[in-house]
Write a protein that holds these residues in place. Structure first.
Motif, PDB file in Angstrom:
ATOM      1  N   PRO A 258      -3.595   2.268   5.749  1.00 20.75           N
ATOM      2  CA  PRO A 258      -4.965   2.297   5.215  1.00 20.75           C
ATOM      3  C   PRO A 258      -5.600   0.904   5.074  1.00 20.75           C
ATOM      4  CG  PRO A 258      -3.424   2.335   3.397  1.00 20.75           C
ATOM      5  CD  PRO A 258      -2.594   2.223   4.656  1.00 20.75           C
ATOM      6  N   TYR A 259      -4.841  -0.144   5.404  1.00 24.83           N
ATOM      7  CA  TYR A 259      -5.182  -1.514   4.987  1.00 24.83           C
ATOM      8  C   TYR A 259      -6.560  -1.976   5.442  1.00 24.83           C
ATOM      9  CZ  TYR A 259      -4.285  -6.413   3.738  1.00 24.83           C
ATOM     10  OH  TYR A 259      -4.334  -7.665   3.184  1.00 24.83           O
ATOM     11  N   TYR A 260      -6.927  -1.662   6.700  1.00 20.16           N
ATOM     12  CA  TYR A 260      -8.211  -2.165   7.223  1.00 20.16           C
ATOM     13  C   TYR A 260      -9.340  -1.136   7.144  1.00 20.16           C
ATOM     14  CZ  TYR A 260      -5.588  -6.217   8.697  1.00 20.16           C
ATOM     15  OH  TYR A 260      -4.807  -7.339   8.694  1.00 20.16           O
ATOM     16  N   GLY A 261      -9.099  -0.015   6.449  1.00 22.45           N
ATOM     17  CA  GLY A 261     -10.117   1.024   6.345  1.00 22.45           C
ATOM     18  C   GLY A 261     -10.748   1.108   4.962  1.00 22.45           C
ATOM     19  N   GLY A 262     -11.523   2.181   4.742  1.00 25.87           N
ATOM     20  CA  GLY A 262     -12.233   2.377   3.475  1.00 25.87           C
ATOM     21  C   GLY A 262     -11.422   3.172   2.476  1.00 25.87           C
ATOM     22  N   PRO A 263     -12.052   3.483   1.326  1.00 29.42           N
ATOM     23  CA  PRO A 263     -11.346   4.167   0.232  1.00 29.42           C
ATOM     24  C   PRO A 263     -10.799   5.544   0.607  1.00 29.42           C
ATOM     25  CG  PRO A 263     -13.639   3.661  -0.380  1.00 29.42           C
ATOM     26  CD  PRO A 263     -13.408   3.087   0.970  1.00 29.42           C
ATOM     27  N   GLU A 264     -11.458   6.252   1.536  1.00 28.04           N
ATOM     28  CA  GLU A 264     -10.979   7.589   1.911  1.00 28.04           C
ATOM     29  C   GLU A 264      -9.575   7.539   2.505  1.00 28.04           C
ATOM     30  OE1 GLU A 264     -11.343  10.763   1.195  1.00 28.04           O
ATOM     31  OE2 GLU A 264     -12.745   9.753  -0.142  1.00 28.04           O
TER      32      GLU A 264
ATOM     33  N   ASN B  57      -7.159   7.479  -0.347  1.00 31.95           N
ATOM     34  CA  ASN B  57      -7.057   8.804  -0.968  1.00 31.95           C
ATOM     35  C   ASN B  57      -6.209   9.749  -0.112  1.00 31.95           C
ATOM     36  OD1 ASN B  57      -8.704   8.064  -3.122  1.00 31.95           O
ATOM     37  ND2 ASN B  57     -10.586   8.709  -2.092  1.00 31.95           N
TER      38      ASN B  57
ATOM     39  N   ARG C 124      -6.765  -1.400  -4.061  1.00 26.67           N
ATOM     40  CA  ARG C 124      -7.409  -0.176  -3.535  1.00 26.67           C
ATOM     41  C   ARG C 124      -6.424   1.007  -3.583  1.00 26.67           C
ATOM     42  NH1 ARG C 124      -8.645  -2.652   2.141  1.00 26.67           N
ATOM     43  NH2 ARG C 124      -6.557  -3.436   1.624  1.00 26.67           N
TER      44      ARG C 124
ATOM     45  N   CYS D 210       0.828  -1.221   0.000  1.00 28.02           N
ATOM     46  CA  CYS D 210       0.000   0.000   0.000  1.00 28.02           C
ATOM     47  C   CYS D 210       0.859   1.268   0.000  1.00 28.02           C
ATOM     48  CB  CYS D 210      -0.959   0.008   1.196  1.00 28.02           C
ATOM     49  SG  CYS D 210      -2.149  -1.354   1.205  1.00 28.02           S
TER      50      CYS D 210
END
Ligand code: 4NP
Length: 156
Positions: free
Chosen positions: A128-134, A137, A55, A14
């Motif tokens: 960011p691995y366990y979260g959403g697209p935001e 970004n 992602r 990521c």
């Protein structure tokens, strides 16, 4: 001899491949491709051989119109000799990198990526691995700021 940069996170799928590819993008735009070269690695062995996370690739394509290239590898002791500057995405990465340097001779080659930010005040690039697209970004925006500062640090 080119100046060699190594970007390091936990999984090398990521944050660090995004940093490597964003930095290469800025280096090409600035015409420094022969002078500065980039690579990335992970402190863990979890994802060795994997391409960047889809992602993270989607966020880079959407925000910067760039493709993320690369294949995950693990950070190794010889990277200390191989690279001029090693950029850790967060403090855990920083501590894990330095734990491989038992003598401390390479301490000054290792820096936190966010040390080079000028617009953002965050001290670490969030995982960011366990979260959403935001989250992905946000990582892109933060890395563009840090890579801009890093290029200025190297080229003056
Ligand atoms: P990265 O993100 O360190 O930015 O590549 C992660 C990738 C994988 C995992 C955690 C973070 N993992 O737990 O598998």
């Amino acid at each position: 001899m080119p100046y060699k940069l190594l970007f390091v996170c936990l999984g090398n799928i990521c944050r660090s491949p995004a940093a490597e590819n964003i930095m290469n993008h800025l280096i090409e735009q600035a015409g420094y491709s022969k002078q500065i070269v980039c690579d990335s690695a992970g402190t863990s062995s979890y994802h060795i051989g994997s391409p960047p996370d889809r992602r993270m690739s989607a966020a880079a394509a959407k925000k910067l119109q760039i493709k993320l290239k690369g294949q995950a590898r693990q950070f190794r002791k010889s990277d200390f000799q191989e690279f001029d500057l090693i950029l850790a995405m967060d403090r855990d990465n920083y501590d894990n990198i330095l734990s491989v340097d038992s003598t401390g001779v390479y301490h000054d080659k290792v820096r936190l990526m966010c040390d080079f930010c000028s617009k953002y005040t965050l001290k670490e690039v969030p995982d960011p691995y366990y979260g959403g697209p935001e989250g992905f970004n946000q990582v892109i925006d933060l890395l563009v700021d840090a890579c801009d500062g890093l290029l200025k640090h190297i080229c003056g």
